[in-house]
Design an enzyme around this catalytic site. Structure first.
Site, short mmCIF file in Angstrom:
data_model
loop_
_atom_site.label_atom_id
_atom_site.label_comp_id
_atom_site.label_asym_id
_atom_site.label_seq_id
_atom_site.Cartn_x
_atom_site.Cartn_y
_atom_site.Cartn_z
N ARG A 284 0.85 -1.19 0.00
CA ARG A 284 0.00 0.00 0.00
C ARG A 284 0.88 1.24 0.00
O ARG A 284 1.89 1.28 0.72
CB ARG A 284 -0.87 -0.02 1.25
CG ARG A 284 -1.93 1.04 1.32
CD ARG A 284 -2.99 0.97 0.21
NE ARG A 284 -4.21 0.34 0.57
CZ ARG A 284 -4.72 -0.74 -0.06
NH1 ARG A 284 -4.09 -1.28 -1.06
NH2 ARG A 284 -5.88 -1.23 0.30
N GLU B 10 -1.18 8.02 -4.96
CA GLU B 10 -1.61 7.51 -6.26
C GLU B 10 -3.04 8.00 -6.55
O GLU B 10 -3.81 8.21 -5.61
CB GLU B 10 -1.53 5.97 -6.28
CG GLU B 10 -2.41 5.28 -5.27
CD GLU B 10 -2.20 3.76 -5.26
OE1 GLU B 10 -1.06 3.30 -5.20
OE2 GLU B 10 -3.23 3.06 -5.30
N HIS C 122 -1.47 -0.18 -9.57
CA HIS C 122 -2.23 -0.82 -8.47
C HIS C 122 -3.17 -1.92 -9.00
O HIS C 122 -4.39 -1.85 -8.83
CB HIS C 122 -3.02 0.24 -7.69
CG HIS C 122 -3.40 -0.21 -6.30
ND1 HIS C 122 -3.46 0.63 -5.22
CD2 HIS C 122 -3.74 -1.43 -5.82
CE1 HIS C 122 -3.83 -0.05 -4.14
NE2 HIS C 122 -4.01 -1.31 -4.48
C1 DGY Z 1 -6.61 -4.44 -1.51
O1 DGY Z 1 -7.40 -5.37 -1.52
O2 DGY Z 1 -6.31 -3.81 -0.49
C2 DGY Z 1 -6.02 -4.06 -2.82
O3 DGY Z 1 -5.02 -3.12 -2.70
C3 DGY Z 1 -7.12 -3.57 -3.74
O4 DGY Z 1 -6.61 -3.53 -5.01
#
Ligand code: DGY
Length: 323
Positions: free
Chosen positions: A238, A267, A285
């Protein structure tokens, strides 16, 4: 009267059909993200919401949604939701763990291999018409087989990445906030190492921690300085886990050799410096983005919403039951 729910972004038709069996559904199939003000307007009279990681669910929003009882995120990550505020206001919050582990681990491996073997750089060069013949030293990359893989965060996705490393005969180190049980270490052939040791000894460092205040800039200038100059950083966790500005500096100064990145701070507005590095593989992503996985994520979130509003016991509850 059926409870009213809002789906904040485009989902699969089957998911809307399933929700419509239980609720009066407002959908946003145009997929234009709601601004915070629009989100509050759409949720003001709703009992439940199917949200995504771009929807900020905080106390200010919840204060404007007196009927809201459930917020079900279509994501395993939930840093867009203030769980404390949800609990305080009697809102159940859920995520979608498990269903995206394989797709995300596969994509992590796509980044590892593409970065180590300079795949996107070589492809761009070929497409530009630069290929005029075979050369012994053309696009020399790094070996993945036999290398040391450092996994930061040995949760479900980290474990799936470790399982795949077996096929590459790798030495696997891992760092986790809490050391995992010895049988899990054995199962995945992973050896615990403090973060500094893992960074110093790994050829490939891959990140799989959730984002929270505790993991904000977990990888910054100091940590990057500990890595080998030949090492590469893989990031499909993330944005915010890595200090992007520090990573750019480390790449510029040759403190690390390369990076494969699927997530970024702020992002989709990534730091333009990333675009200039040939030794960085970039993706928007999409680590969990296969047809089946994204369908399963959306359907699991819908099941959570149905359970939350019918039984009060969604399978993937994140916050303690509200009083
Ligand atoms: C999540 O499930 O947290 C992913 O980053 C979504 O794409």
């Amino acid at each position: 009267m059926k409870p009213r729910v809002q789906v904040t972004r485009e989902v699969f038709d089957e998911v809307l059909d399933y929700l419509a069996e239980h609720f009066e559904v407002s959908a946003n199939q145009s997929d234009a993200p709601f601004t915070p003000v629009e989100l509050a307007e759409h949720l003001a009279d709703k009992h439940g919401a199917l949200t995504v990681l771009t929807d900020r669910v905080d106390d200010a929003l919840l204060a404007r949604c007196p009927n809201l009882k459930a917020v079900c995120n279509i994501a395993v990550g939930f840093n867009n939701i203030d769980l404390k505020a949800c609990s305080a206001r009697g809102v159940l919050a859920t995520n979608t763990p498990g269903v995206l582990d394989s797709a995300t681990a596969d994509f992590t491996w796509a980044l590892i291999l593409a970065t180590a073997r300079r795949l996107t750089e070589a492809e761009a060069w070929l497409r530009a018409g630069e290929w005029h013949g075979w050369k012994l030293k053309q696009f020399l990359g790094q070996d993945v087989a036999g290398a040391t893989l450092g996994i930061v965060g040995l949760g479900r996705i980290g474990q799936a990445v470790a399982r795949r490393a077996r096929g590459f005969d790798m030495k696997v180190l891992y760092f986790n906030r809490k050391r995992v049980d010895a049988d899990i270490e054995r199962e995945f052939g992973a050896t615990y190492a403090p973060l500094d040791t893992l960074l110093a000894e790994s050829d490939i460092v891959t990140l799989h921690t959730p984002y929270s205040p505790a993991t904000h800039h977990l990888i910054g200038a100091q940590q990057l300085a500990r890595m080998k100059p030949t090492a590469m950083l893989i990031h499909a966790a993330r944005g915010g886990v890595v200090d992007d500005a520090a990573l750019i500096e480390a790449l510029k100064s040759g403190k690390i050799a390369a990076a494969g990145l699927d997530v970024f701070e702020s992002e989709p507005k990534l730091n333009p410096a990333f675009l200039r590095f040939k030794n960085v593989v970039l993706a928007p992503h999409i680590a969990s983005s296969t047809h089946r996985t994204r369908f399963n994520m959306a359907m699991l979130a819908a099941r959570n919403l149905v359970a939350a509003l019918t039984t009060g016991k969604p399978p993937n509850l994140l916050n303690p039951p509200a009083n």
